[in-house]
Design a protein around this motif. Structure first.
Motif, mmCIF file in Angstrom:
data_model
loop_
_atom_site.group_PDB
_atom_site.id
_atom_site.type_symbol
_atom_site.label_atom_id
_atom_site.label_comp_id
_atom_site.label_asym_id
_atom_site.label_seq_id
_atom_site.Cartn_x
_atom_site.Cartn_y
_atom_site.Cartn_z
ATOM 1 N N CYS A 167 0.517 -1.308 0.214
ATOM 2 C CA CYS A 167 -0.104 -0.217 0.320
ATOM 3 C C CYS A 167 0.573 1.469 -0.129
ATOM 4 N N ASP A 188 3.756 5.421 -6.900
ATOM 5 C CA ASP A 188 2.910 5.080 -8.750
ATOM 6 C C ASP A 188 4.326 5.272 -9.228
ATOM 7 N N SER A 245 -1.834 -0.110 -13.030
ATOM 8 C CA SER A 245 -2.591 0.232 -11.667
ATOM 9 C C SER A 245 -2.408 -0.982 -11.221
ATOM 10 N N GLN A 246 -2.803 -1.365 -9.813
ATOM 11 C CA GLN A 246 -2.659 -1.742 -9.070
ATOM 12 C C GLN A 246 -2.579 -3.466 -9.827
ATOM 13 N N VAL A 276 1.115 -3.577 -10.829
ATOM 14 C CA VAL A 276 2.094 -3.951 -9.471
ATOM 15 C C VAL A 276 1.606 -5.140 -8.995
ATOM 16 N N SER A 277 0.436 -5.701 -8.861
ATOM 17 C CA SER A 277 0.805 -6.781 -8.165
ATOM 18 C C SER A 277 1.196 -7.820 -9.355
#
Length: 119
Positions: free
Chosen positions: A64, A68, A72-73, A76-77
């Motif tokens: 968290c 940036d 998108s998240q 990132v994952s």
């Protein structure tokens, strides 16, 4: 949840996996291990994520709190998973959050590989 296969670069507190590149030619196994590491770092987003984790105060960072990196998240994952699979990052789930860290032995291995061998 699917099992993730991790290719460890080094176990904690061990000697780097490979000699400096100018010391001797790498064995086939050393070359595979090294290629996996560099392939994972060959993507600019992954390199930025690795750098963000490695340089974070305290040596670890919550997903968290990763800055940036322009994707998108979910992306990132995906990239964090690739870095874990390559053995470059370790992760630990704490409640709903995942914390990432670079093991000191990984940085030692990377540095040792690119260092000039002693004469």
């Amino acid at each position: 949840m699917a099992k993730v296969k991790t290719l460890p670069v080094l176990a904690p507190d061990t000697v780097p996996c490979c000699p400096p590149l100018n010391e001797r030619p790498l064995t086939a196994e050393e070359a595979v291990r090294t290629a996996v590491m560099f392939k994972a770092l060959g993507d600019p987003v992954r390199l930025r994520l690795f750098s963000a984790v490695a340089s974070h105060p305290g040596g670890e960072v919550c997903v968290c709190d990763i800055p940036d990196v322009g994707v998108s998240q979910p992306t990132v994952s995906h990239h964090l998973k690739k870095l874990r699979e390559a053995g470059l990052l370790a992760s630990e789930r704490r409640g709903t959050w995942v914390y990432y860290r670079v093991e000191p032995s990984v940085l030692a291995a990377m540095g040792g590989l690119l260092t000039t061998a002693a004469s």
